[in-house]
Design an enzyme around this catalytic site. Sequence first.
Site, PDB file in Angstrom:
ATOM      1  N   SER A 158       9.566  -8.777  -7.849  1.00  0.00           N
ATOM      2  CA  SER A 158       9.999  -7.733  -6.910  1.00  0.00           C
ATOM      3  C   SER A 158      10.212  -8.378  -5.549  1.00  0.00           C
ATOM      4  CB  SER A 158       8.946  -6.638  -6.812  1.00  0.00           C
ATOM      5  OG  SER A 158       9.276  -5.794  -5.721  1.00  0.00           O
TER       6      SER A 158
ATOM      7  N   HIS B 293      13.809  -8.067  -9.576  1.00  0.00           N
ATOM      8  CA  HIS B 293      13.707  -6.613  -9.373  1.00  0.00           C
ATOM      9  C   HIS B 293      14.003  -6.319  -7.901  1.00  0.00           C
ATOM     10  CE1 HIS B 293      11.750  -2.651 -10.330  1.00  0.00           C
ATOM     11  NE2 HIS B 293      11.421  -2.690  -9.046  1.00  0.00           N
TER      12      HIS B 293
ATOM     13  N   ASP C 193      14.290  -3.429  -4.986  1.00  0.00           N
ATOM     14  CA  ASP C 193      13.828  -2.093  -4.634  1.00  0.00           C
ATOM     15  C   ASP C 193      14.657  -1.521  -3.498  1.00  0.00           C
ATOM     16  OD1 ASP C 193      11.504  -1.634  -6.344  1.00  0.00           O
ATOM     17  OD2 ASP C 193      10.675  -3.387  -5.339  1.00  0.00           O
TER      18      ASP C 193
ATOM     19  N   MET D 183      15.474   1.543  -1.127  1.00  0.00           N
ATOM     20  CA  MET D 183      14.818   2.759  -0.593  1.00  0.00           C
ATOM     21  C   MET D 183      15.643   3.324   0.546  1.00  0.00           C
ATOM     22  SD  MET D 183      10.948   1.360  -0.289  1.00  0.00           S
ATOM     23  CE  MET D 183      10.185   0.377  -1.580  1.00  0.00           C
TER      24      MET D 183
ATOM     25  N   HIS E 212      16.264  -1.034  -8.779  1.00  0.00           N
ATOM     26  CA  HIS E 212      15.433   0.176  -8.823  1.00  0.00           C
ATOM     27  C   HIS E 212      15.840   1.050  -7.640  1.00  0.00           C
ATOM     28  CE1 HIS E 212      10.996   1.777  -8.418  1.00  0.00           C
ATOM     29  NE2 HIS E 212      11.854   2.732  -8.693  1.00  0.00           N
TER      30      HIS E 212
ATOM     31  N   MET F 137      15.433   3.957  -5.409  1.00  0.00           N
ATOM     32  CA  MET F 137      14.542   5.006  -4.897  1.00  0.00           C
ATOM     33  C   MET F 137      15.323   5.749  -3.830  1.00  0.00           C
ATOM     34  SD  MET F 137      11.118   2.687  -4.824  1.00  0.00           S
ATOM     35  CE  MET F 137      12.071   1.187  -4.955  1.00  0.00           C
TER      36      MET F 137
ATOM     37  N   MET G  74       6.063   3.999 -13.112  1.00  0.00           N
ATOM     38  CA  MET G  74       5.541   3.663 -11.784  1.00  0.00           C
ATOM     39  C   MET G  74       4.016   3.783 -11.808  1.00  0.00           C
ATOM     40  SD  MET G  74       8.102   2.789 -10.006  1.00  0.00           S
ATOM     41  CE  MET G  74       7.067   2.412  -8.589  1.00  0.00           C
TER      42      MET G  74
ATOM     43  N   GLY H 285       7.666   3.459  -2.711  1.00  0.00           N
ATOM     44  CA  GLY H 285       7.935   3.442  -1.273  1.00  0.00           C
ATOM     45  C   GLY H 285       7.379   2.214  -0.574  1.00  0.00           C
TER      46      GLY H 285
ATOM     47  N   GLY I 289       2.309  -3.552  -2.274  1.00  0.00           N
ATOM     48  CA  GLY I 289       0.925  -3.821  -1.901  1.00  0.00           C
ATOM     49  C   GLY I 289      -0.045  -2.683  -2.139  1.00  0.00           C
TER      50      GLY I 289
ATOM     51  N   ASP J 202       5.599  -0.992 -12.808  1.00  0.00           N
ATOM     52  CA  ASP J 202       5.882  -1.430 -11.435  1.00  0.00           C
ATOM     53  C   ASP J 202       4.883  -0.815 -10.473  1.00  0.00           C
ATOM     54  OD1 ASP J 202       7.190  -2.209  -9.101  1.00  0.00           O
ATOM     55  OD2 ASP J 202       8.876  -0.835  -9.358  1.00  0.00           O
TER      56      ASP J 202
ATOM     57  N   GLY K  74       1.401  -2.636  -8.100  1.00  0.00           N
ATOM     58  CA  GLY K  74       0.037  -3.150  -8.231  1.00  0.00           C
ATOM     59  C   GLY K  74      -0.178  -4.018  -9.455  1.00  0.00           C
TER      60      GLY K  74
ATOM     61  N   GLY L 264       5.253  -7.892  -7.099  1.00  0.00           N
ATOM     62  CA  GLY L 264       5.709  -8.219  -5.761  1.00  0.00           C
ATOM     63  C   GLY L 264       4.633  -8.961  -5.005  1.00  0.00           C
TER      64      GLY L 264
HETATM   65  C1  DX5 Z   1       7.296   0.246  -4.965  1.00  0.00           C
HETATM   66  C2  DX5 Z   1       8.304  -0.701  -5.589  1.00  0.00           C
HETATM   67  C3  DX5 Z   1       7.671  -1.850  -6.286  1.00  0.00           C
HETATM   68  C4  DX5 Z   1       6.829  -2.693  -5.399  1.00  0.00           C
HETATM   69  C5  DX5 Z   1       5.943  -3.579  -6.221  1.00  0.00           C
HETATM   70  O1  DX5 Z   1       7.974   1.269  -4.346  1.00  0.00           O
HETATM   71  O2  DX5 Z   1       9.090  -0.032  -6.522  1.00  0.00           O
HETATM   72  O3  DX5 Z   1       8.647  -2.634  -6.973  1.00  0.00           O
HETATM   73  O4  DX5 Z   1       7.593  -3.471  -4.527  1.00  0.00           O
HETATM   74  O5  DX5 Z   1       5.189  -4.273  -5.326  1.00  0.00           O
HETATM   75  P1  DX5 Z   1       3.658  -4.630  -5.543  1.00  0.00           P
HETATM   76  O6  DX5 Z   1       3.629  -5.610  -6.676  1.00  0.00           O
HETATM   77  O7  DX5 Z   1       3.311  -5.177  -4.227  1.00  0.00           O
HETATM   78  O8  DX5 Z   1       2.951  -3.344  -5.876  1.00  0.00           O
HETATM   79 ZN    ZN Z   2      10.383  -1.230  -7.946  1.00  0.00          ZN
END
Ligand code: DX5
Ligand code: ZN
Length: 234
Positions: A20, A45, A47, A49, A78, A80, A149, A154, A157, A184, A186, A206
């Site tokens: 990510s 991946h 993200d 947003m 992805h 969002m 998810m 959003g 971490g 996806d 944590g 990520g």
């Molecule tokens: C959250 C994203 C994830 C996120 C994963 O909104 O969709 O892809 O970046 O990041 P970590 O691995 O830090 O949870």
């Molecule tokens: Zn994602």
Amino acid sequence: MSIAQLSADLHAAAPLVGASLLACDFANLRQEIRQVEQAGVRILHLDVMDGHFVPNISFGLPIVEAVRRTSDLPLDVHLMICEPGCYLKQFRSAGADLITIHVEAVPDPRPVLEEIRSLGAGAGITLNPPTPAADVEACLDLCDLVLVMSVMPGFGGQEFDPAAVDKLCRLRAMAGPDVLLSVDGGISLETVGPCAAAGADLFVAGTALFSQDNYGRFVDEMTGLAKSFTDARV
Ligand code: DX5
Ligand code: ZN
């Protein structure tokens, strides 16, 4: 490459760690991508947003295009965003190989998933932690990828929500073996095992990846753990 070929290649390579890029050093994007490629990552991946569907803004088309020019790895985008159907062509043209939409973002995911496939990309559906698995059941026949998810989307971490494990089990049973099942939020050395045991194929990481000094060792350890838990599946 056709959707069928991409799906077959990804299945053959599973379990897979997806990087990510949200957590990478964007001032060194090309170098970060090289390093994750050399670490054995097989899928990136991205993200996206919009500040409406989620309370954060990340990046959009120019970054997807830049990553496409920098890497031949499949790009797992992805979205969002609200009204994802309005932007599918642009993300496909920018280089997305897989496009995932949120079931919460559309009145009916079916026409949107059909359009993703008609553009030649793999179609993905995803659902937020409070959304029941049953809400995606009616569109699974149009999905190449199902993304669970394990945090509210959003932000990177965040802490993994263990409720995602049951949802992975349910969705693996509902979607059948041909769909790529991804998780996806944590994802780390602590959380990859239960997700693999529950049927996940693709582990999006990520923070846990980009905080490492040695990406290669992390990817090897994640893959090894995922394999051992996958093999132990009954
Ligand atoms: C959250 C994203 C994830 C996120 C994963 O909104 O969709 O892809 O970046 O990041 P970590 O691995 O830090 O949870
Ligand atoms: Zn994602």
